[in-house]
Design a protein around this motif. Structure first.
Motif, PDB file in Angstrom:
ATOM      1  N   PHE A 110       0.847  -1.133   0.160  1.00  0.00           N
ATOM      2  CA  PHE A 110       0.071   0.073   0.026  1.00  0.00           C
ATOM      3  C   PHE A 110       0.867   1.206  -0.030  1.00  0.00           C
ATOM      4  O   PHE A 110       2.046   0.906   0.235  1.00  0.00           O
ATOM      5  N   ASP A 111       0.279   2.351  -0.391  1.00  0.00           N
ATOM      6  CA  ASP A 111       0.919   3.781  -0.389  1.00  0.00           C
ATOM      7  C   ASP A 111       1.168   4.271   1.132  1.00  0.00           C
ATOM      8  O   ASP A 111       0.278   4.967   1.322  1.00  0.00           O
ATOM      9  N   VAL A 112       1.890   3.693   1.925  1.00  0.00           N
ATOM     10  CA  VAL A 112       2.133   4.199   3.256  1.00  0.00           C
ATOM     11  C   VAL A 112       3.116   5.303   3.121  1.00  0.00           C
ATOM     12  O   VAL A 112       4.156   5.145   3.151  1.00  0.00           O
ATOM     13  N   THR A 154       5.357  -1.088   1.646  1.00  0.00           N
ATOM     14  CA  THR A 154       5.040   0.081   1.134  1.00  0.00           C
ATOM     15  C   THR A 154       5.654   0.862   0.060  1.00  0.00           C
ATOM     16  O   THR A 154       6.722   0.598  -0.115  1.00  0.00           O
ATOM     17  N   TRP A 155       4.979   1.588  -0.607  1.00  0.00           N
ATOM     18  CA  TRP A 155       5.363   2.369  -1.981  1.00  0.00           C
ATOM     19  C   TRP A 155       6.031   3.576  -1.346  1.00  0.00           C
ATOM     20  O   TRP A 155       5.351   4.616  -1.530  1.00  0.00           O
ATOM     21  N   ALA A 156       7.093   3.527  -0.710  1.00  0.00           N
ATOM     22  CA  ALA A 156       7.622   4.759  -0.172  1.00  0.00           C
ATOM     23  C   ALA A 156       9.262   4.258   0.375  1.00  0.00           C
ATOM     24  O   ALA A 156       9.295   3.039   0.283  1.00  0.00           O
ATOM     25  N   GLY A 168       2.933  18.449  -8.877  1.00  0.00           N
ATOM     26  CA  GLY A 168       1.849  18.408  -7.693  1.00  0.00           C
ATOM     27  C   GLY A 168       2.345  17.183  -6.769  1.00  0.00           C
ATOM     28  O   GLY A 168       2.384  17.141  -5.650  1.00  0.00           O
ATOM     29  N   ARG A 169       3.491  16.375  -7.296  1.00  0.00           N
ATOM     30  CA  ARG A 169       4.010  15.575  -6.308  1.00  0.00           C
ATOM     31  C   ARG A 169       5.102  15.880  -5.721  1.00  0.00           C
ATOM     32  O   ARG A 169       5.713  14.966  -4.813  1.00  0.00           O
ATOM     33  N   VAL A 170       5.428  17.030  -5.705  1.00  0.00           N
ATOM     34  CA  VAL A 170       6.617  17.602  -4.667  1.00  0.00           C
ATOM     35  C   VAL A 170       6.198  17.372  -3.303  1.00  0.00           C
ATOM     36  O   VAL A 170       6.846  17.257  -2.259  1.00  0.00           O
ATOM     37  N   VAL A 207      11.403   2.011  -2.815  1.00  0.00           N
ATOM     38  CA  VAL A 207      11.827   3.404  -2.961  1.00  0.00           C
ATOM     39  C   VAL A 207      11.423   3.863  -4.330  1.00  0.00           C
ATOM     40  O   VAL A 207      11.382   2.912  -5.221  1.00  0.00           O
ATOM     41  N   LYS A 208      10.954   5.063  -4.617  1.00  0.00           N
ATOM     42  CA  LYS A 208      10.309   5.083  -5.856  1.00  0.00           C
ATOM     43  C   LYS A 208      10.798   6.750  -6.342  1.00  0.00           C
ATOM     44  O   LYS A 208      11.122   7.617  -5.175  1.00  0.00           O
ATOM     45  N   HIS A 209      10.624   7.365  -7.275  1.00  0.00           N
ATOM     46  CA  HIS A 209      10.320   6.635  -8.790  1.00  0.00           C
ATOM     47  C   HIS A 209      11.602   6.390  -9.393  1.00  0.00           C
ATOM     48  O   HIS A 209      11.995   7.602  -9.669  1.00  0.00           O
ATOM     49  N   PHE A 210      12.144   5.458  -9.435  1.00  0.00           N
ATOM     50  CA  PHE A 210      13.481   5.166 -10.185  1.00  0.00           C
ATOM     51  C   PHE A 210      13.321   5.334 -11.758  1.00  0.00           C
ATOM     52  O   PHE A 210      12.808   4.652 -12.355  1.00  0.00           O
ATOM     53  N   VAL A 251      12.421  -1.442  -5.423  1.00  0.00           N
ATOM     54  CA  VAL A 251      12.625  -0.314  -6.288  1.00  0.00           C
ATOM     55  C   VAL A 251      11.154  -0.275  -7.060  1.00  0.00           C
ATOM     56  O   VAL A 251      10.888  -0.966  -7.871  1.00  0.00           O
ATOM     57  N   MET A 252      10.529   0.843  -7.269  1.00  0.00           N
ATOM     58  CA  MET A 252       9.530   1.058  -7.976  1.00  0.00           C
ATOM     59  C   MET A 252       9.950   1.693  -9.238  1.00  0.00           C
ATOM     60  O   MET A 252      10.660   2.811  -9.224  1.00  0.00           O
ATOM     61  N   VAL A 253       9.965   1.206 -10.446  1.00  0.00           N
ATOM     62  CA  VAL A 253      10.441   1.656 -11.881  1.00  0.00           C
ATOM     63  C   VAL A 253       9.457   2.793 -12.168  1.00  0.00           C
ATOM     64  O   VAL A 253       8.326   2.352 -12.391  1.00  0.00           O
ATOM     65  N   SER A 286       7.451  -2.536 -11.455  1.00  0.00           N
ATOM     66  CA  SER A 286       6.865  -1.251 -12.340  1.00  0.00           C
ATOM     67  C   SER A 286       5.788  -0.322 -11.579  1.00  0.00           C
ATOM     68  O   SER A 286       4.966  -0.888 -11.053  1.00  0.00           O
ATOM     69  N   ASP A 287       5.749   0.882 -11.868  1.00  0.00           N
ATOM     70  CA  ASP A 287       5.008   1.824 -11.448  1.00  0.00           C
ATOM     71  C   ASP A 287       3.543   1.317 -12.298  1.00  0.00           C
ATOM     72  O   ASP A 287       3.766   0.671 -13.456  1.00  0.00           O
ATOM     73  N   HIS A 288       2.608   1.831 -11.881  1.00  0.00           N
ATOM     74  CA  HIS A 288       1.083   1.672 -12.264  1.00  0.00           C
ATOM     75  C   HIS A 288       0.771   1.585 -13.807  1.00  0.00           C
ATOM     76  O   HIS A 288       0.943   2.909 -14.388  1.00  0.00           O
ATOM     77  N   GLY A 289       0.994   0.479 -14.474  1.00  0.00           N
ATOM     78  CA  GLY A 289       0.754   0.403 -16.072  1.00  0.00           C
ATOM     79  C   GLY A 289       1.894   0.790 -16.876  1.00  0.00           C
ATOM     80  O   GLY A 289       1.769   0.982 -18.166  1.00  0.00           O
ATOM     81  N   SER A 429      -2.743  14.675   0.277  1.00  0.00           N
ATOM     82  CA  SER A 429      -2.878  13.581  -0.611  1.00  0.00           C
ATOM     83  C   SER A 429      -2.443  12.402  -0.013  1.00  0.00           C
ATOM     84  O   SER A 429      -1.326  12.377   1.007  1.00  0.00           O
ATOM     85  N   TRP A 430      -2.554  11.072  -0.679  1.00  0.00           N
ATOM     86  CA  TRP A 430      -1.852   9.857  -0.238  1.00  0.00           C
ATOM     87  C   TRP A 430      -1.948   9.946   1.279  1.00  0.00           C
ATOM     88  O   TRP A 430      -1.064   9.389   1.994  1.00  0.00           O
ATOM     89  N   SER A 431      -3.228   9.940   1.913  1.00  0.00           N
ATOM     90  CA  SER A 431      -3.459   9.908   3.324  1.00  0.00           C
ATOM     91  C   SER A 431      -3.870   8.485   3.885  1.00  0.00           C
ATOM     92  O   SER A 431      -4.323   8.135   4.846  1.00  0.00           O
ATOM     93  N   HIS A 517      -1.137  16.715  -5.836  1.00  0.00           N
ATOM     94  CA  HIS A 517      -1.059  15.132  -5.630  1.00  0.00           C
ATOM     95  C   HIS A 517      -0.494  14.579  -6.984  1.00  0.00           C
ATOM     96  O   HIS A 517      -0.189  15.342  -7.758  1.00  0.00           O
ATOM     97  N   GLU A 518      -0.960  13.241  -7.154  1.00  0.00           N
ATOM     98  CA  GLU A 518      -0.516  12.771  -8.469  1.00  0.00           C
ATOM     99  C   GLU A 518      -1.317  13.244  -9.336  1.00  0.00           C
ATOM    100  O   GLU A 518      -2.515  13.625  -9.181  1.00  0.00           O
ATOM    101  N   ALA A 519      -1.055  13.534 -10.627  1.00  0.00           N
ATOM    102  CA  ALA A 519      -1.749  14.130 -11.700  1.00  0.00           C
ATOM    103  C   ALA A 519      -2.279  15.569 -11.348  1.00  0.00           C
ATOM    104  O   ALA A 519      -3.484  15.687 -11.790  1.00  0.00           O
TER     105      ALA A 519
HETATM  106  C1  BGC Z   1       1.864   6.147  -8.544  1.00  0.00           C
HETATM  107  C2  BGC Z   1       2.724   5.210  -7.512  1.00  0.00           C
HETATM  108  C3  BGC Z   1       1.805   4.740  -6.486  1.00  0.00           C
HETATM  109  C4  BGC Z   1       1.019   3.760  -7.416  1.00  0.00           C
HETATM  110  C5  BGC Z   1       0.297   2.815  -6.587  1.00  0.00           C
HETATM  111  C6  BGC Z   1       1.013   5.153  -9.164  1.00  0.00           C
HETATM  112  O1  BGC Z   1      -0.087   6.072  -9.999  1.00  0.00           O
HETATM  113  O2  BGC Z   1       2.581   6.912  -9.591  1.00  0.00           O
HETATM  114  O3  BGC Z   1       3.449   6.447  -6.656  1.00  0.00           O
HETATM  115  O4  BGC Z   1       2.712   4.155  -5.649  1.00  0.00           O
HETATM  116  O5  BGC Z   1       0.478   4.550  -8.213  1.00  0.00           O
HETATM  117  O6  BGC Z   1      -0.670   3.533  -5.715  1.00  0.00           O
END
Ligand code: BGC
Length: 765
Positions: A110-112, A154-156, A168-170, A207-210, A251-253, A286-289, A429-431, A517-519
């Motif tokens: 999960f994205d903790v 965790t994805w962190a 937004g992802r800063v 660790v992400k996003h490589f 590592v998340m790609v 891999s990151d989502h998709g 975000s990402w709460s 946030h993302e996007a």
């Molecule tokens: C994000 C990642 C996140 C993943 C899973 C993706 O859209 O870029 O940071 O970990 O979704 O929620």
């Protein structure tokens, strides 16, 4: 079959049919034992079972629970993300044990990112604390709560260095600086993984996003990155390396292309750099998709091609991407993808499952069913005290004209603004699994602090934005922003009338959490117009005006800086945010945070970052010259520089004393200053060390952070703060991509931000 089950395994297995081939532990958590175990297991797996292990999916409309049960039975899934409660996780792990042939446990992720149930400040705010112990505590509590919900990964942390406030992802990262991001990333990994990710209250990090996702062109989400190898190695890669050296198992790609090559197709990045040079032995996901997207990136002609490229480039596991399952069987049968490449990917998945302790006990983060909390969201599961403490430390006082702050707890205070009473926004975000209805808003926090000693009035004053398109965007997936039925003028009138009854006005403005946030890239980084109108109207009342900012990126704050008497950056401060902000506003806590990113004056200046190169025509504010590097229509440099932040007390910094005027390779020099609390209150500050190599074989930054220490000083107290400097602080990647430290003079700067510093020099031989 050997049965040396742990207690919980034995308990759970009593409910299960007999197991087949997987030998559950205890197995020693050593690389040798792991390799032997995994080799043996791989030998028992069919092609489909192997490919199934590479599949990471999320339960949802595309994959309803019934479909997942079927996949589990057929061995077609390796891990699950976004399922966050013990009963739900247990149900799936039980299905693996009851229905699948080999009974290879799933792992759950999960994205903790800044808390699981207790939400801490967003990572940008955590970085603003410059407090390693506080960040360690956040990591430990987040991991504890996540593991207690049954999660294994965790994805962190996100350690994408970024100089792009438009992105937004800063909000999810630790800012613009390589050193600070490396320290924070490393701390998070160590704290979350503990001694071992197999421990009951630890989780494995990914660790992400490589790599270099934070440098997307124009700050536009999912955009490309193009940068020199020197900059990549010097500024952008070190935080990932620091997190991996700290032991991150994953590592998340990234989704972006780097110099034309999408990360999921970049064998140089994933094999040469990551595996060969950095000796990474964990898993790449891999990151989502990201695998599918290789087609749209224009490097794969069809799904088969995308799968072949991703697997051969070193992407082990695929997130939310059915291409591996659909196309790998045929590609392997036809010999287009070798059995060895497939086995290598599967081995990494099984390795991390082994390291998570899942072959010792598939339920090791779940415990016995009887121990499940009666109420998943119970108050008793939260860590409020720590959340409040860390949130206070994350706040940055940007302006405090004539001691407007702290406020007194008497008289009448008007609290105004669309963010003053928003539980959803204060969480950021990402709460994760945090619940907005458990968050303390600023209104509630001020009520708590005042405890009846003063009168508190409240008015919303404006919507976060009146832009219908942006309101719809923010409410696309959740009802995140409530839009008031009244007209903007009616809201303004009420706010002004409220302000007029008060002795002082506190205005809570900024961004909705969904804007950072993302996007969520923005082309305009000012506070939205509806809120600026409110600010102007309140300024016109002539009342002392305190602006509390809630936002997830550096904003262009020229208007706010001009009109507010005091300005407090509170980021999105989490579950206990309202109490923490109130602590700072009323002086129950003396602010000590420092900016982890430069705040530009306007978006047109971006990128604005402190460690830029000198240029051949640097701008000198004392001797302005037309033909120097600057914009002629705005002041040069940021409004608030990197490392900046005020306190309710004042500090002085003595000249720098070096332990020697020279340094040789192998030496450690010490640079020291004495910091004195010269004001009227106890307080903490952050002493920052910067270095400059003014003459080198290639242009080096005007200064670079190489150390920091947070010090607490009682009123009148002085302390000597000393930094070690060794050759590692002087090295850089030269034009031939060699890491070198070149002999010559070096400048040392020490201060309480990146601009106002004391200076000394030494010579390196
Ligand atoms: C994000 C990642 C996140 C993943 C899973 C993706 O859209 O870029 O940071 O970990 O979704 O929620």
């Amino acid at each position: 079959m050997k049965w040396m089950c742990s207690l919980s395994l034995a308990v759970s297995l009593a409910l299960q049919p007999a197991l087949a081939e997987v030998r559950f532990g205890p197995h020693p958590l050593t690389p040798e034992a792991r390799d032997a175990y995994v080799t043996d297991l791989l030998g028992q797996m069919t092609l489909d079972e192997k490919i199934g292990q590479l599949r990471l999916i999320s339960v949802g409309p595309d994959n309803p629970k019934e479909a997942i049960r079927d996949m589990i039975q057929k061995g077609q899934v390796g891990a699950i993300f976004n399922t966050v409660t013990r009963p739900d996780i247990r149900a799936m792990q039980d299905q693996v044990m009851a229905l699948s042939r080999l009974k290879i446990p799933l792992f759950f992720a999960f994205d903790v990112v800044h808390g699981q149930r207790t939400i801490f400040p967003i990572p940008l705010g955590l970085a603003a604390s410059w407090d390693v112990d506080a960040v360690k505590q956040v990591g430990q509590i987040s991991a504890r709560e996540a593991a207690d919900d049954g999660l294994n990964m965790t994805w962190a942390p996100m350690v994408d260095v970024s100089r792009e406030p438009r992105w937004g992802r800063v909000s999810e990262g630790f800012g613009e600086d390589t050193w600070l991001t490396s320290v924070m990333g490393r701390t998070m990994v160590e704290a979350m993984q503990g001694k071992s990710p197999a421990d009951r209250y630890a989780v494995m990090t990914s660790v992400k996003h490589f790599a270099a996702y934070g440098a997307v062109e124009g700050g536009k989400e999912y955009n490309s990155v193009d940068m020199s190898p020197q900059r990549l190695f010097q500024d952008y890669l070190p935080p990932y390396k620091a997190a991996l050296d700290a032991g991150s198992g994953g590592v998340m790609v990234a989704l972006n292309a780097l110099n034309g090559v999408p990360a999921a197709a970049d064998s140089w990045l994933l094999k040469e750099v990551l595996r060969k040079d950095w000796k990474f032995t964990g898993i790449t996901i891999s990151d989502h998709g990201a695998i599918k997207e290789l087609i749209k990136h224009g490097v794969a002609k069809d799904p088969r091609d995308a799968v072949r490229i991703a697997l051969q480039s070193g992407v082990n596991m695929s997130m939310s991407d059915e291409y591996y399952s659909q196309y790998l069987p045929d590609l392997v049968k036809r010999g287009v993808v070798s059995q060895a490449d497939l086995d290598d990917a599967v081995r990494h998945v099984l390795n991390v499952k082994y390291e998570m302790g899942l072959f010792n006990d598939p339920w090791n983060h779940l415990g016995a069913q009887e121990s499940d909390p009666a109420d998943t969201n119970a108050e008793s599961r939260l860590h409020r005290e720590a959340a409040r403490d860390v949130a206070r430390k994350s706040m940055v006082l940007l302006k405090n004209h004539q001691g407007t702050l702290p406020l007194q707890k008497h008289g009448t205070i008007a609290l105004i603004g669309p963010l003053a009473d928003s539980q959803r926004d204060i969480m950021g975000s990402w709460s994760a699994a945090g619940r907005a209805d458990q968050a303390v808003t600023l209104l509630q926090g001020m009520k708590n602090a005042i405890a009846g000693k003063a009168t508190l009035l409240y008015a919303k004053g404006a919507n976060v934005t009146d832009h219908k398109g942006i309101q719809d965007f923010l409410n696309l997936y959740e009802q995140a922003v409530s839009v008031d039925a009244r007209t903007p003028q009616q809201m303004l009138d009420e706010a002004v009338a409220t302000a007029q009854k008060a002795d002082v006005v506190v205005l809570a403005i900024g961004e909705a959490q969904g804007m950072a946030h993302e996007a969520s890239s923005r082309s305009d980084i000012t506070v939205p117009a509806s809120q600026q109108a409110l600010l102007k109207a309140l300024k016109a009342t002539g009342k002392p005006l305190v602006v509390v900012l809630m936002n997830g990126r550096p904003l262009a704050l020229v208007q706010e800086d001009r009109q507010a008497d005091a300005l407090l950056e509170s980021w999105f401060s989490g579950t206990e945010g309202g109490n923490a902000i109130a602590d700072v506003l009323f002086g129950d806590y003396n602010p000590s945070g420092k900016l982890p990113m430069s705040f530009p004056r306007e978006v047109g200046q971006v990128p604005v970052y402190y460690n830029h190169l000198p240029t051949g025509r640097p701008y000198n504010p004392e001797k302005p010259n037309k033909y120097t590097s600057h914009y002629f229509d705005t002041a040069n440099g940021p409004l608030y520089p990197f490392g900046y932040g005020l306190s309710y007390t004042t500090f002085s910094v003595s000249p720098v004393i070096l332990s020697s005027p020279t340094m040789s390779r192998g030496d450690t020099l010490r640079a020291s200053v004495t910091v004195t609390n010269t004001g009227e209150r106890d307080g903490a500050t952050v002493v920052q060390l910067y270095l400059q190599d003014p003459v080198a074989s290639l242009s080096r930054p005007v200064r670079e952070l190489k150390g920091f220490q947070r010090v607490m000083l009682k009123k009148g107290e002085a302390k000597t703060v000393s930094f070690p400097i060794d050759v590692s602080a002087l090295t850089f990647w030269n034009a031939r991509l060699q890491q070198v430290a070149e002999p010559g003079e070096f400048n040392v700067f020490i201060g309480l931000d990146s601009v106002r510093t004391q200076q000394a020099s030494f010579s390196f031989r």
